[in-house]
Design an enzyme around this catalytic site. Structure first.
Site, mmCIF file in Angstrom:
data_model
loop_
_atom_site.group_PDB
_atom_site.id
_atom_site.type_symbol
_atom_site.label_atom_id
_atom_site.label_comp_id
_atom_site.label_asym_id
_atom_site.label_seq_id
_atom_site.Cartn_x
_atom_site.Cartn_y
_atom_site.Cartn_z
ATOM 1 N N CYS A 38 -66.975 21.061 7.645
ATOM 2 C CA CYS A 38 -66.838 21.019 6.178
ATOM 3 C C CYS A 38 -68.075 20.456 5.486
ATOM 4 O O CYS A 38 -68.327 20.772 4.327
ATOM 5 C CB CYS A 38 -65.601 20.239 5.783
ATOM 6 S SG CYS A 38 -64.079 20.962 6.402
ATOM 7 N N HIS A 75 -66.693 18.668 -1.710
ATOM 8 C CA HIS A 75 -65.997 19.548 -0.773
ATOM 9 C C HIS A 75 -64.539 19.617 -1.196
ATOM 10 O O HIS A 75 -63.907 18.596 -1.467
ATOM 11 C CB HIS A 75 -66.125 18.986 0.651
ATOM 12 C CG HIS A 75 -65.223 19.679 1.617
ATOM 13 N ND1 HIS A 75 -65.168 21.051 1.729
ATOM 14 C CD2 HIS A 75 -64.324 19.197 2.512
ATOM 15 C CE1 HIS A 75 -64.284 21.378 2.639
ATOM 16 N NE2 HIS A 75 -63.750 20.280 3.132
ATOM 17 N N ASN A 109 -59.254 24.970 1.114
ATOM 18 C CA ASN A 109 -60.409 24.379 1.799
ATOM 19 C C ASN A 109 -61.149 25.487 2.543
ATOM 20 O O ASN A 109 -60.640 26.014 3.532
ATOM 21 C CB ASN A 109 -59.911 23.297 2.765
ATOM 22 C CG ASN A 109 -61.029 22.599 3.507
ATOM 23 O OD1 ASN A 109 -62.168 23.060 3.516
ATOM 24 N ND2 ASN A 109 -60.708 21.489 4.147
HETATM 25 N N1 ACO Z 1 -44.887 21.939 4.146
HETATM 26 C C1 ACO Z 1 -43.849 21.078 4.077
HETATM 27 N N2 ACO Z 1 -43.829 19.908 4.720
HETATM 28 C C2 ACO Z 1 -44.917 19.584 5.461
HETATM 29 C C3 ACO Z 1 -46.018 20.433 5.567
HETATM 30 C C4 ACO Z 1 -45.991 21.651 4.872
HETATM 31 N N3 ACO Z 1 -47.013 22.538 4.897
HETATM 32 N N4 ACO Z 1 -46.945 19.840 6.352
HETATM 33 C C5 ACO Z 1 -46.439 18.662 6.727
HETATM 34 N N5 ACO Z 1 -45.211 18.505 6.199
HETATM 35 C C6 ACO Z 1 -44.295 17.371 6.337
HETATM 36 C C7 ACO Z 1 -44.590 16.540 7.550
HETATM 37 O O1 ACO Z 1 -43.988 17.101 8.704
HETATM 38 C C8 ACO Z 1 -43.982 15.204 7.169
HETATM 39 O O2 ACO Z 1 -42.593 15.262 7.367
HETATM 40 P P1 ACO Z 1 -41.791 13.979 7.943
HETATM 41 O O3 ACO Z 1 -42.029 12.892 6.912
HETATM 42 O O4 ACO Z 1 -40.413 14.473 8.019
HETATM 43 O O5 ACO Z 1 -42.441 13.685 9.251
HETATM 44 C C9 ACO Z 1 -44.229 15.122 5.658
HETATM 45 O O6 ACO Z 1 -44.485 16.479 5.239
HETATM 46 C C10 ACO Z 1 -45.407 14.248 5.292
HETATM 47 O O7 ACO Z 1 -46.528 14.615 6.116
HETATM 48 P P2 ACO Z 1 -47.930 13.886 6.032
HETATM 49 O O8 ACO Z 1 -48.848 14.518 7.009
HETATM 50 O O9 ACO Z 1 -47.726 12.404 6.084
HETATM 51 O O10 ACO Z 1 -48.330 14.283 4.537
HETATM 52 P P3 ACO Z 1 -49.556 13.847 3.673
HETATM 53 O O11 ACO Z 1 -49.092 13.398 2.363
HETATM 54 O O12 ACO Z 1 -50.512 12.955 4.435
HETATM 55 O O13 ACO Z 1 -50.301 15.231 3.432
HETATM 56 C C11 ACO Z 1 -52.219 16.448 4.244
HETATM 57 C C12 ACO Z 1 -50.797 15.946 4.541
HETATM 58 C C13 ACO Z 1 -52.128 17.390 3.053
HETATM 59 C C14 ACO Z 1 -52.746 17.182 5.446
HETATM 60 C C15 ACO Z 1 -53.118 15.252 3.896
HETATM 61 O O14 ACO Z 1 -52.958 14.231 4.846
HETATM 62 C C16 ACO Z 1 -54.554 15.635 3.809
HETATM 63 O O15 ACO Z 1 -54.961 16.399 2.946
HETATM 64 N N6 ACO Z 1 -55.399 15.081 4.682
HETATM 65 C C17 ACO Z 1 -56.797 15.378 4.663
HETATM 66 C C18 ACO Z 1 -57.052 16.394 5.654
HETATM 67 C C19 ACO Z 1 -58.020 17.435 5.209
HETATM 68 O O16 ACO Z 1 -58.160 17.748 4.057
HETATM 69 N N7 ACO Z 1 -58.679 18.011 6.180
HETATM 70 C C20 ACO Z 1 -59.549 19.098 5.938
HETATM 71 C C21 ACO Z 1 -60.821 19.000 6.682
HETATM 72 S S1 ACO Z 1 -61.564 17.444 6.610
HETATM 73 C C22 ACO Z 1 -62.028 17.295 5.102
HETATM 74 O O17 ACO Z 1 -62.332 18.268 4.535
HETATM 75 C C23 ACO Z 1 -61.988 16.000 4.517
#
Ligand code: ACO
Length: 324
Positions: free
Chosen positions: A113, A251, A281
């Site tokens: 990224c 990004h 992304n």
């Molecule tokens: N739809 C519905 N529910 C979902 C989904 C989905 N697509 N994905 C996960 N869940 C559920 C999980 O299973 C979890 O359920 P549970 O509580 O019953 O276990 C719940 O939602 C919460 O999941 P978390 O992973 O804790 O959710 P969070 O609020 O952290 O959001 C996310 C997840 C969007 C991935 C976030 O952590 C994020 O954006 N992280 C950064 C990662 C990123 O952007 N990476 C890209 C490359 S690196 C970079 O560019 C920085």
């Protein structure tokens, strides 16, 4: 004297748009969850006739047209991607062949990224030391090809696309504090964080392409800390104040990361260019894509002070401050 100058920008997106509702038919997710957690509403997904190279070539042609320069004047192509057309040769060489500017330097950069920030900084260094006079710096991805479409925690986050800039070597004509060009760049990597964001395949390990694996919440926390720190470094190095920055082009990983990082630095939210809602992304493509969108819609203008920043797998991260 400033660093290299951006002469033009361009971008390209695959034809097909996939909405959150479309994804909810394939995996257990919903438009509400995706919008609330990420800000993403739709993404473009490449069809079989669209590849990283074809998107990169379209973006490069658009950037050349915007800059008003001929492909023949390009002596350097640096292309950032984690999804090359082939394991080798570099996708940059396919772009070179399509543009007909063979004979110069062309290679790919792998920093996921933050690849565009790495590519821009490397290209600026090579232009500054005289390797070429003009460069194309491209971020291009078809991340859809390395997604596990059964994994709702990753497949909803990414999209495909490409962005490009034409970069010209520093010149003695452009001096002084308002001169256009790159004012400062910083890059970092922390290989110890490999397991938080990686692809579980590759030529030398599994002999397969593999799929994206990510511990999202941990990545989120590191992103806010690392991005705030590198932005502060570049601001200090360039000797400007946060208030002087006209635009931040981050990004586009997650709208909440962008909000949290801007807040930490005291940057007004309306100075942050946001395209994650439309593009999701797009990894290395996201910064040049967002830069092109904001230039073409008239927000970013000549003379503006613009901060580019990104973080991705590795971890890798970086930022560049540019006078447009
Ligand atoms: N739809 C519905 N529910 C979902 C989904 C989905 N697509 N994905 C996960 N869940 C559920 C999980 O299973 C979890 O359920 P549970 O509580 O019953 O276990 C719940 O939602 C919460 O999941 P978390 O992973 O804790 O959710 P969070 O609020 O952290 O959001 C996310 C997840 C969007 C991935 C976030 O952590 C994020 O954006 N992280 C950064 C990662 C990123 O952007 N990476 C890209 C490359 S690196 C970079 O560019 C920085």
């Amino acid at each position: 004297m400033s660093g290299s100058r951006i002469l033009g920008t361009g971008s390209a997106l695959p034809r097909q748009i996939v909405t959150n509702a479309d994804l909810a038919e394939r995996v257990d997710t919903s438009d509400e969850w995706i919008v609330a957690r990420t800000g993403i509403r739709q993404r473009h997904i490449a069809q079989s006739d669209e590849t990283t190279a074809s998107l990169a070539i379209a973006a490069a042609r658009a950037a050349l047209a915007d800059a008003g320069v001929d492909a023949a004047s390009i002596g350097l192509i640096v292309l950032a991607t984690a999804t090359p057309d082939n394991t080798f040769p570099a996708t940059a060489t396919k772009v070179q062949a399509a543009l007909g500017c063979n004979g110069g330097v062309a290679f790919d950069v792998a920093a996921v990224c933050s690849g565009f920030l790495y590519a821009l900084t490397v290209a600026d260094s090579l232009l500054t030391t005289g390797t070429a006079k003009r460069a194309l710096v491209i971020g291009a991805e078809t991340f859809s090809r390395i997604l596990d479409w059964e994994d709702r925690t990753t497949c909803v986050l990414f999209g495909d696309g490409a962005g490009a800039v034409v970069l010209e070597a520093p010149s003695a004509q452009h001096t002084g504090s308002d001169a256009p060009g790159i004012l400062g760049s910083r890059l970092h990597a922390d290989g110890a964080q490999h397991d938080l964001l990686y692809v579980d395949g590759g030529p030398s390990t599994t002999q397969t392409v593999g799929h994206v694996r990510m511990k999202g919440p941990e990545v989120f926390r590191h992103a806010v800390v690392n991005l705030s720190a590198v932005l502060r470094e570049v601001i200090e190095e360039a000797g400007v104040s946060v208030d002087e920055i006209d635009w931040v082009v981050p990004h586009q990983a997650n709208a909440r990361i962008l909000d949290a990082t801007a807040k930490k630095l005291g940057i007004a939210p309306d100075k942050v260019i946001l395209t994650v809602d439309r593009h999701a992304n797009t990894s290395a493509a996201s910064v040049p894509l967002a830069l092109d969108v904001a230039r073409k819609d008239g927000r970013i203008k000549s003379g503006d002070l613009v901060m580019l920043e990104a973080m991705g797998g590795g971890f890798t991260w970086g930022a560049s401050l540019i006078r447009m």
